[in-house]
Design a protein around this motif. Sequence first.
Motif, PDB file in Angstrom:
ATOM      1  N   ARG A 111      -4.097   0.681  -9.156  1.00  0.00           N
ATOM      2  CA  ARG A 111      -5.334   0.654  -8.357  1.00  0.00           C
ATOM      3  C   ARG A 111      -5.202  -0.087  -7.037  1.00  0.00           C
ATOM      4  O   ARG A 111      -6.065   0.045  -6.176  1.00  0.00           O
ATOM      5  N   LEU A 112      -4.164  -0.905  -6.872  1.00  0.00           N
ATOM      6  CA  LEU A 112      -4.045  -1.693  -5.651  1.00  0.00           C
ATOM      7  C   LEU A 112      -4.162  -0.795  -4.422  1.00  0.00           C
ATOM      8  O   LEU A 112      -3.470   0.208  -4.299  1.00  0.00           O
ATOM      9  N   THR A 113      -5.051  -1.185  -3.534  1.00  0.00           N
ATOM     10  CA  THR A 113      -5.322  -0.390  -2.338  1.00  0.00           C
ATOM     11  C   THR A 113      -5.193  -1.276  -1.105  1.00  0.00           C
ATOM     12  O   THR A 113      -5.616  -2.429  -1.115  1.00  0.00           O
ATOM     13  N   PHE A 114      -4.596  -0.713  -0.069  1.00  0.00           N
ATOM     14  CA  PHE A 114      -4.395  -1.408   1.190  1.00  0.00           C
ATOM     15  C   PHE A 114      -5.128  -0.660   2.297  1.00  0.00           C
ATOM     16  O   PHE A 114      -5.300   0.548   2.230  1.00  0.00           O
ATOM     17  N   THR A 115      -5.550  -1.406   3.313  1.00  0.00           N
ATOM     18  CA  THR A 115      -6.250  -0.777   4.430  1.00  0.00           C
ATOM     19  C   THR A 115      -5.419  -0.903   5.701  1.00  0.00           C
ATOM     20  O   THR A 115      -4.622  -1.828   5.858  1.00  0.00           O
ATOM     21  N   SER A 116      -5.607   0.047   6.588  1.00  0.00           N
ATOM     22  CA  SER A 116      -4.980   0.017   7.901  1.00  0.00           C
ATOM     23  C   SER A 116      -5.877   0.789   8.854  1.00  0.00           C
ATOM     24  O   SER A 116      -6.935   1.280   8.461  1.00  0.00           O
ATOM     25  N   ARG A 117      -5.438   0.918  10.068  1.00  0.00           N
ATOM     26  CA  ARG A 117      -6.222   1.686  11.044  1.00  0.00           C
ATOM     27  C   ARG A 117      -6.357   3.145  10.624  1.00  0.00           C
ATOM     28  O   ARG A 117      -7.299   3.828  10.994  1.00  0.00           O
ATOM     29  N   ARG A 118      -5.384   3.611   9.855  1.00  0.00           N
ATOM     30  CA  ARG A 118      -5.386   5.010   9.423  1.00  0.00           C
ATOM     31  C   ARG A 118      -6.236   5.253   8.185  1.00  0.00           C
ATOM     32  O   ARG A 118      -6.396   6.372   7.773  1.00  0.00           O
ATOM     33  N   GLY A 119      -6.717   4.191   7.564  1.00  0.00           N
ATOM     34  CA  GLY A 119      -7.529   4.351   6.352  1.00  0.00           C
ATOM     35  C   GLY A 119      -6.994   3.524   5.210  1.00  0.00           C
ATOM     36  O   GLY A 119      -6.325   2.518   5.411  1.00  0.00           O
ATOM     37  N   GLU A 120      -7.291   3.958   4.005  1.00  0.00           N
ATOM     38  CA  GLU A 120      -6.837   3.246   2.808  1.00  0.00           C
ATOM     39  C   GLU A 120      -5.727   4.024   2.127  1.00  0.00           C
ATOM     40  O   GLU A 120      -5.666   5.245   2.213  1.00  0.00           O
ATOM     41  N   ARG A 121      -4.857   3.266   1.434  1.00  0.00           N
ATOM     42  CA  ARG A 121      -3.794   3.911   0.666  1.00  0.00           C
ATOM     43  C   ARG A 121      -3.452   3.056  -0.541  1.00  0.00           C
ATOM     44  O   ARG A 121      -3.646   1.842  -0.538  1.00  0.00           O
ATOM     45  N   THR A 122      -2.964   3.706  -1.559  1.00  0.00           N
ATOM     46  CA  THR A 122      -2.488   3.001  -2.752  1.00  0.00           C
ATOM     47  C   THR A 122      -0.969   2.866  -2.648  1.00  0.00           C
ATOM     48  O   THR A 122      -0.347   3.425  -1.747  1.00  0.00           O
ATOM     49  N   LEU A 123      -0.399   2.138  -3.591  1.00  0.00           N
ATOM     50  CA  LEU A 123       1.058   1.992  -3.620  1.00  0.00           C
ATOM     51  C   LEU A 123       1.707   3.326  -3.973  1.00  0.00           C
ATOM     52  O   LEU A 123       1.219   4.049  -4.833  1.00  0.00           O
ATOM     53  N   LYS A 124       2.823   3.599  -3.328  1.00  0.00           N
ATOM     54  CA  LYS A 124       3.627   4.761  -3.696  1.00  0.00           C
ATOM     55  C   LYS A 124       4.641   4.307  -4.743  1.00  0.00           C
ATOM     56  O   LYS A 124       4.918   3.119  -4.880  1.00  0.00           O
ATOM     57  N   TYR A 125       5.200   5.243  -5.424  1.00  0.00           N
ATOM     58  CA  TYR A 125       6.277   5.007  -6.380  1.00  0.00           C
ATOM     59  C   TYR A 125       5.853   4.151  -7.568  1.00  0.00           C
ATOM     60  O   TYR A 125       6.630   3.343  -8.070  1.00  0.00           O
ATOM     61  N   VAL A 126       4.615   4.307  -8.021  1.00  0.00           N
ATOM     62  CA  VAL A 126       4.170   3.682  -9.262  1.00  0.00           C
ATOM     63  C   VAL A 126       4.215   4.768 -10.328  1.00  0.00           C
ATOM     64  O   VAL A 126       3.557   5.790 -10.213  1.00  0.00           O
ATOM     65  N   GLU A 127       5.050   4.543 -11.324  1.00  0.00           N
ATOM     66  CA  GLU A 127       5.216   5.516 -12.411  1.00  0.00           C
ATOM     67  C   GLU A 127       5.003   4.821 -13.747  1.00  0.00           C
ATOM     68  O   GLU A 127       5.643   3.812 -14.025  1.00  0.00           O
ATOM     69  N   GLU A 128       4.071   5.357 -14.511  1.00  0.00           N
ATOM     70  CA  GLU A 128       3.750   4.803 -15.831  1.00  0.00           C
ATOM     71  C   GLU A 128       3.469   3.306 -15.751  1.00  0.00           C
ATOM     72  O   GLU A 128       3.925   2.524 -16.582  1.00  0.00           O
ATOM     73  N   VAL A 177       9.525   0.149  -1.497  1.00  0.00           N
ATOM     74  CA  VAL A 177       9.445   0.491  -0.079  1.00  0.00           C
ATOM     75  C   VAL A 177       7.999   0.513   0.433  1.00  0.00           C
ATOM     76  O   VAL A 177       7.744   0.171   1.581  1.00  0.00           O
ATOM     77  N   SER A 178       7.033   0.837  -0.405  1.00  0.00           N
ATOM     78  CA  SER A 178       5.643   0.890   0.067  1.00  0.00           C
ATOM     79  C   SER A 178       5.028  -0.504   0.219  1.00  0.00           C
ATOM     80  O   SER A 178       3.921  -0.642   0.713  1.00  0.00           O
ATOM     81  N   LEU A 179       5.772  -1.548  -0.175  1.00  0.00           N
ATOM     82  CA  LEU A 179       5.320  -2.922   0.021  1.00  0.00           C
ATOM     83  C   LEU A 179       5.965  -3.572   1.238  1.00  0.00           C
ATOM     84  O   LEU A 179       5.615  -4.691   1.600  1.00  0.00           O
ATOM     85  N   GLN A 180       6.909  -2.889   1.859  1.00  0.00           N
ATOM     86  CA  GLN A 180       7.580  -3.461   3.025  1.00  0.00           C
ATOM     87  C   GLN A 180       6.632  -3.439   4.210  1.00  0.00           C
ATOM     88  O   GLN A 180       5.970  -2.449   4.478  1.00  0.00           O
ATOM     89  N   GLY A 181       6.547  -4.554   4.896  1.00  0.00           N
ATOM     90  CA  GLY A 181       5.637  -4.687   6.021  1.00  0.00           C
ATOM     91  C   GLY A 181       4.500  -5.617   5.661  1.00  0.00           C
ATOM     92  O   GLY A 181       4.511  -6.268   4.613  1.00  0.00           O
ATOM     93  N   ILE A 182       3.521  -5.676   6.531  1.00  0.00           N
ATOM     94  CA  ILE A 182       2.365  -6.532   6.300  1.00  0.00           C
ATOM     95  C   ILE A 182       1.135  -5.653   6.264  1.00  0.00           C
ATOM     96  O   ILE A 182       0.850  -4.931   7.217  1.00  0.00           O
ATOM     97  N   TYR A 183       0.426  -5.704   5.150  1.00  0.00           N
ATOM     98  CA  TYR A 183      -0.751  -4.872   4.954  1.00  0.00           C
ATOM     99  C   TYR A 183      -1.909  -5.732   4.481  1.00  0.00           C
ATOM    100  O   TYR A 183      -1.717  -6.732   3.801  1.00  0.00           O
ATOM    101  N   ARG A 184      -3.104  -5.318   4.796  1.00  0.00           N
ATOM    102  CA  ARG A 184      -4.302  -6.010   4.341  1.00  0.00           C
ATOM    103  C   ARG A 184      -4.777  -5.340   3.063  1.00  0.00           C
ATOM    104  O   ARG A 184      -4.952  -4.133   3.001  1.00  0.00           O
ATOM    105  N   LEU A 185      -4.997  -6.155   2.042  1.00  0.00           N
ATOM    106  CA  LEU A 185      -5.542  -5.622   0.795  1.00  0.00           C
ATOM    107  C   LEU A 185      -6.986  -5.180   1.003  1.00  0.00           C
ATOM    108  O   LEU A 185      -7.738  -5.831   1.726  1.00  0.00           O
ATOM    109  N   ALA A 186      -7.350  -4.109   0.358  1.00  0.00           N
ATOM    110  CA  ALA A 186      -8.753  -3.714   0.350  1.00  0.00           C
ATOM    111  C   ALA A 186      -9.525  -4.785  -0.422  1.00  0.00           C
ATOM    112  O   ALA A 186      -8.962  -5.482  -1.279  1.00  0.00           O
TER     113      ALA A 186
END
Length: 111
Positions: A55-72, A79-88
């Motif tokens: 469920r973890l969601t991050f916000t940016s200028r482009r909108g919201e996104r969840t983590l990629k590469y979460v399986e089971e 890789v989807s955690l690399q960088g600096i993102y603001r949590l929703a």
Amino acid sequence: MIPYQDAGSELHDDDYTKLLDWRPLKAGCVTEVLLGPPGTPLTFSTVAPPDLLERLTFTSRRGERTLKYVEEGRLVRSVSLQGIYRLAADSATELRGLVLDLSRSNSDAGR
């Protein structure tokens, strides 16, 4: 999260000296500092519940996104955690709850 220049007034004296080690970053792109409660029990061995991870969601200028590469319920690539993102807001609230629960568990274990 507070402005870098205000961190000295918010940190305990012992912790402020640790922040000074990061001063070279101030000349670069650092404008804010993330402060946590003393003894925050988050380590690389901390496990986020699978449903929270999905469920973890991050916000940016482009909108919201969840983590990629979460399986089971497991993060298989970071890789989807690399960088600096603001949590929703909802995700920030859930992570805060996780940290507080861990903090309570650690203080109960020390008794």
